[in-house]
Design an enzyme around this catalytic site. Structure first.
Site, PDB file in Angstrom:
ATOM      1  N   HIS A  89       0.930  -1.190  -0.132  1.00 51.63           N
ATOM      2  CA  HIS A  89       0.080   0.013   0.040  1.00 51.63           C
ATOM      3  C   HIS A  89       0.822   1.246  -0.031  1.00 51.63           C
ATOM      4  CE1 HIS A  89      -3.395   2.497   0.469  1.00 51.63           C
ATOM      5  NE2 HIS A  89      -2.758   3.124   1.725  1.00 51.63           N
ATOM      6  N   SER A  90       0.653   2.263  -0.804  1.00 50.22           N
ATOM      7  CA  SER A  90       1.236   3.554  -1.009  1.00 50.22           C
ATOM      8  C   SER A  90       2.494   3.324  -1.111  1.00 50.22           C
ATOM      9  CB  SER A  90       1.209   4.341   0.336  1.00 50.22           C
ATOM     10  OG  SER A  90       1.323   5.743   0.195  1.00 50.22           O
ATOM     11  N   MET A  91       3.687   3.745  -0.434  1.00 45.71           N
ATOM     12  CA  MET A  91       4.979   3.678  -0.530  1.00 45.71           C
ATOM     13  C   MET A  91       5.199   1.858  -0.593  1.00 45.71           C
ATOM     14  SD  MET A  91       8.043   4.130   1.906  1.00 45.71           S
ATOM     15  CE  MET A  91       8.150   2.965   2.847  1.00 45.71           C
TER      16      MET A  91
END
Length: 252
Positions: A89-91
């Site tokens: 998720h995300s990074m």
């Protein structure tokens, strides 16, 4: 498997499939515990614990995403039993992508499917500067994105404890550049995103299709950057269904 880096969010050693989860900037392995509890007994959830947080807070956090991916590829190469998938998720989506690239280059077992969530495609560069802001500016960004208990962000002792890892993570992801820009993986990619995520447009999410040679599917959920907390049951059901479909298809 190196338990310093990889934690069992829910220990199911007899499960036929494993899902390795990569946290967002400032996140930790424990973030995925609620999602692990929602999955059935056929999937063991493993989660990455980056240095510099929780029980690893005395270790220096890593500020270069390539170096982080190198280290995780060392840890994961040939150590995850049975078929497995990655979720980031995300990074964490970029970390999972770069670890997949490294495993494939080594000829090591790679994920049967790569789930990427809440992150634009690796080739889409945006000049962000959160890592150069003062502490108040970093906290303001966390508040804007949601996903963090706001009471924690008003406690000076908590802020002092989390800020080094948080700033390191933002440095790693904001200075990351995909090299080469058209890099691909041989794993199919499943893209998940929120329809009101201010950091990732649906068009940005669709760009992941350029980074796989094995097909890409997009699912848009109601919600913002942390839609996966707001819609946990729905998200987990989708992941379970796509895991079964992708792993069954590649086994044939």
């Amino acid at each position: 498997m190196d338990q310093t880096w990889i934690r069992a969010a829910r220990r199911l050693p007899q499960a036929p499939v494993r899902l390795v989860c990569f946290p967002h900037a400032g996140g930790s392995a424990s973030y995925f515990a609620p999602h692990a509890r929602l999955l059935g007994d056929d999937v063991e959830v493993l989660a990455v614990q980056y240095p510099g947080r929780q029980d690893r807070y005395r270790e220096p956090a890593i500020t270069d995403l390539g170096r982080l991916a190198d280290r995780l590829a060392d840890v994961l190469a040939g150590t995850v039993p049975g078929p497995f998938a990655f979720f980031g998720h995300s990074m964490g989506a970029i970390v999972a992508f770069e670890v997949t690239r490294r495993l494939e280059r080594r000829g090591a077992p790679a994920p049967r499917v790569l789930f990427v969530s809440g992150r634009r495609a690796p080739s889409l560069v945006r000049e962000d500067n959160v890592h150069r802001r003062d502490d108040a500016g970093v906290i303001a960004e966390m508040s804007r994105l949601g996903g963090t208990d706001m009471s924690l962000l008003t406690d000076p002792e908590v802020i002092e404890m989390i800020m080094p890892a948080l700033r390191a993570d933002y440095t790693a992801i904001e200075t990351y550049r995909c090299d080469p820009a058209d890099a691909t993986v041989g794993s199919p990619i499943e893209v998940l995103t929120g329809d009101s995520d201010t950091r990732v447009s649906v068009v940005d999410a669709k760009g992941w299709a350029d980074h796989t040679t094995a097909g890409c599917e997009l699912r848009v959920f109601p919600g913002g950057h942390f839609y996966l907390a707001e819609r946990a049951t729905e998200v987990v059901a989708h992941i379970a269904a796509r895991l079964e479909a992708r792993i069954s298809a590649r086994a044939e």
